[in-house]
Design an enzyme around this catalytic site. Sequence first.
Site, PDB file in Angstrom:
ATOM      1  N   HIS A   1      15.706  -3.229   5.422  1.00  0.00           N
ATOM      2  CA  HIS A   1      15.634  -4.944   4.384  1.00  0.00           C
ATOM      3  C   HIS A   1      14.647  -4.590   3.338  1.00  0.00           C
ATOM      4  CE1 HIS A   1      12.286  -4.252   6.887  1.00  0.00           C
ATOM      5  NE2 HIS A   1      11.561  -4.643   6.708  1.00  0.00           N
TER       6      HIS A   1
ATOM      7  N   GLU B   1       8.838   1.527   3.542  1.00  0.00           N
ATOM      8  CA  GLU B   1       9.139   1.036   4.849  1.00  0.00           C
ATOM      9  C   GLU B   1      10.085   2.483   5.455  1.00  0.00           C
ATOM     10  OE1 GLU B   1       9.262  -2.528   6.772  1.00  0.00           O
ATOM     11  OE2 GLU B   1       8.796  -1.567   8.653  1.00  0.00           O
TER      12      GLU B   1
ATOM     13  N   HIS C   1       8.199  -5.290   0.091  1.00  0.00           N
ATOM     14  CA  HIS C   1       8.544  -3.843   0.620  1.00  0.00           C
ATOM     15  C   HIS C   1      10.130  -3.229   0.620  1.00  0.00           C
ATOM     16  CE1 HIS C   1       7.376  -4.948   4.339  1.00  0.00           C
ATOM     17  NE2 HIS C   1       8.116  -4.679   4.910  1.00  0.00           N
TER      18      HIS C   1
HETATM   19  C1  LIG Z   1       6.367  -6.308  11.233  1.00  0.00           C
HETATM   20  C2  LIG Z   1       6.035  -5.038  10.465  1.00  0.00           C
HETATM   21  C3  LIG Z   1       7.109  -5.005   9.325  1.00  0.00           C
HETATM   22  C4  LIG Z   1       8.327  -4.725   9.468  1.00  0.00           C
HETATM   23  O1  LIG Z   1       9.372  -4.945   8.375  1.00  0.00           O
HETATM   24  O2  LIG Z   1       8.563  -3.987  10.983  1.00  0.00           O
HETATM   25  C5  LIG Z   1       6.325  -5.312   7.929  1.00  0.00           C
HETATM   26  O3  LIG Z   1       7.033  -4.938   6.977  1.00  0.00           O
HETATM   27  S1  LIG Z   1       5.107  -5.357   7.695  1.00  0.00           S
HETATM   28  C6  LIG Z   1       4.359  -5.555   6.611  1.00  0.00           C
HETATM   29  C7  LIG Z   1       2.875  -5.693   6.469  1.00  0.00           C
HETATM   30  N1  LIG Z   1       2.201  -3.895   5.954  1.00  0.00           N
HETATM   31  C8  LIG Z   1       2.506  -3.104   5.470  1.00  0.00           C
HETATM   32  O4  LIG Z   1       2.154  -3.976   4.112  1.00  0.00           O
HETATM   33  C9  LIG Z   1       0.915  -2.131   5.641  1.00  0.00           C
HETATM   34  C10 LIG Z   1       0.968  -1.305   5.014  1.00  0.00           C
HETATM   35  N2  LIG Z   1       0.533  -1.266   3.708  1.00  0.00           N
HETATM   36  C11 LIG Z   1      -0.490  -1.293   3.490  1.00  0.00           C
HETATM   37  O5  LIG Z   1      -1.232  -0.075   4.116  1.00  0.00           O
HETATM   38  C12 LIG Z   1      -1.154  -1.642   1.713  1.00  0.00           C
HETATM   39  O6  LIG Z   1      -0.733  -2.922   2.105  1.00  0.00           O
HETATM   40  C13 LIG Z   1      -0.757  -0.614   0.079  1.00  0.00           C
HETATM   41  C14 LIG Z   1      -1.735   0.855   1.142  1.00  0.00           C
HETATM   42  C15 LIG Z   1       0.240  -0.732   0.850  1.00  0.00           C
HETATM   43  C16 LIG Z   1      -1.649  -1.395  -0.288  1.00  0.00           C
HETATM   44  O7  LIG Z   1      -3.337  -1.988  -0.016  1.00  0.00           O
HETATM   45  P1  LIG Z   1      -4.123  -3.094  -0.790  1.00  0.00           P
HETATM   46  O8  LIG Z   1      -3.361  -4.084  -1.145  1.00  0.00           O
HETATM   47  O9  LIG Z   1      -5.698  -3.330  -0.257  1.00  0.00           O
HETATM   48  O10 LIG Z   1      -4.491  -2.512  -2.168  1.00  0.00           O
HETATM   49  P2  LIG Z   1      -4.147  -1.857  -2.892  1.00  0.00           P
HETATM   50  O11 LIG Z   1      -5.638  -1.897  -4.128  1.00  0.00           O
HETATM   51  O12 LIG Z   1      -5.084  -0.419  -1.879  1.00  0.00           O
HETATM   52  O13 LIG Z   1      -3.434  -0.739  -3.794  1.00  0.00           O
HETATM   53  C17 LIG Z   1      -3.338   0.322  -4.402  1.00  0.00           C
HETATM   54  C18 LIG Z   1      -1.755   0.475  -5.431  1.00  0.00           C
HETATM   55  O14 LIG Z   1      -1.422  -0.047  -4.868  1.00  0.00           O
HETATM   56  C19 LIG Z   1      -0.498  -1.253  -5.902  1.00  0.00           C
HETATM   57  N3  LIG Z   1      -0.322  -2.030  -4.501  1.00  0.00           N
HETATM   58  C20 LIG Z   1      -0.639  -2.329  -3.004  1.00  0.00           C
HETATM   59  N4  LIG Z   1       0.815  -3.208  -2.436  1.00  0.00           N
HETATM   60  C21 LIG Z   1       1.545  -2.298  -2.826  1.00  0.00           C
HETATM   61  C22 LIG Z   1       2.712  -3.444  -2.857  1.00  0.00           C
HETATM   62  N5  LIG Z   1       3.696  -3.936  -1.703  1.00  0.00           N
HETATM   63  N6  LIG Z   1       3.992  -2.419  -3.853  1.00  0.00           N
HETATM   64  C23 LIG Z   1       4.075  -1.903  -4.918  1.00  0.00           C
HETATM   65  N7  LIG Z   1       2.322  -1.398  -4.861  1.00  0.00           N
HETATM   66  C24 LIG Z   1       0.922  -1.759  -4.432  1.00  0.00           C
HETATM   67  C25 LIG Z   1      -1.831  -2.252  -5.981  1.00  0.00           C
HETATM   68  O15 LIG Z   1      -1.531  -3.017  -7.630  1.00  0.00           O
HETATM   69  C26 LIG Z   1      -2.086  -0.783  -6.783  1.00  0.00           C
HETATM   70  O16 LIG Z   1      -2.056  -0.723  -7.519  1.00  0.00           O
HETATM   71  P3  LIG Z   1      -3.110  -0.663  -9.016  1.00  0.00           P
HETATM   72  O17 LIG Z   1      -2.354  -0.434  -9.925  1.00  0.00           O
HETATM   73  O18 LIG Z   1      -4.138   0.601  -8.505  1.00  0.00           O
HETATM   74  O19 LIG Z   1      -3.835  -1.707  -9.433  1.00  0.00           O
HETATM   75 CO   LIG Z   2       9.177  -4.740   6.853  1.00  0.00          CO
END
Ligand SMILES: CC[C@H](C(=O)O)C(=O)SCCNC(=O)CCNC(=O)[C@H](O)C(C)(C)COP(=O)(O)OP(=O)(O)OC[C@H]1O[C@@H](n2cnc3c(N)ncnc32)[C@H](O)[C@@H]1OP(=O)(O)O
Ligand SMILES: [Co+2]
Length: 134
Positions: A7, A130, A79
Amino acid sequence: MIGRLNHVAIAVPDLEAASAQYRDTLGASVRAPQDEPDHGVRVVFIDLPNTKIELLWPLGEDSPIAGFLAKNPAGGIHHICYEVDDILAARDKLRADGARVLGDGEPRIGAHGKPVLFLHPKDFNGTLVELEQA
Ligand SMILES: CC[C@H](C(=O)O)C(=O)SCCNC(=O)CCNC(=O)[C@H](O)C(C)(C)COP(=O)(O)OP(=O)(O)OC[C@H]1O[C@@H](n2cnc3c(N)ncnc32)[C@H](O)[C@@H]1OP(=O)(O)O
Ligand SMILES: [Co+2]
């Protein structure tokens, strides 16, 4: 190692509006919302002939997508999810290659009842990846 594209996830500020748009304007097959409290999201899956779209809406105070939506208030691609045959072997190889596996590294059950893991976006060209056990 990675197989089918399971997805593409889009974080949205208004889940009902986004669902209606995909159903009514884009004529897609839209499933009912499902709460995933363990993951801090409410999701709506949209079935396409060759993959799925996962609409994501933050559930609870510390949703992991809250920060993303704060930075992208209109929403955006959050993602992509690839299927893997063996998620633990994939995890171990990724770690050996220096990629960061998010959380404690233990797969958790995702929206399809299968184990999932997430890889840090900074290690994959700014894209949150993911992995889902096929
Ligand atoms: C039910 C489950 C379902 C499934 O399909 O089965 C799901 O998919 S659940 C989806 C939701 N869960 C998650 O996303 C879990 C993993 N994600 C994380 O742990 C956090 O979102 C993380 C660590 C990716 C980002 O954390 P946060 O939002 O606190 O931002 P940060 O400041 O720590 O980010 C660091 C850096 O990464 C950039 N960033 C954040 N999110 C994304 C993204 N989705 N895509 C691309 N880049 C991302 C953020 O802008 C920061 O970059 P910087 O240049 O330092 O500003
Ligand atoms: Co997902």
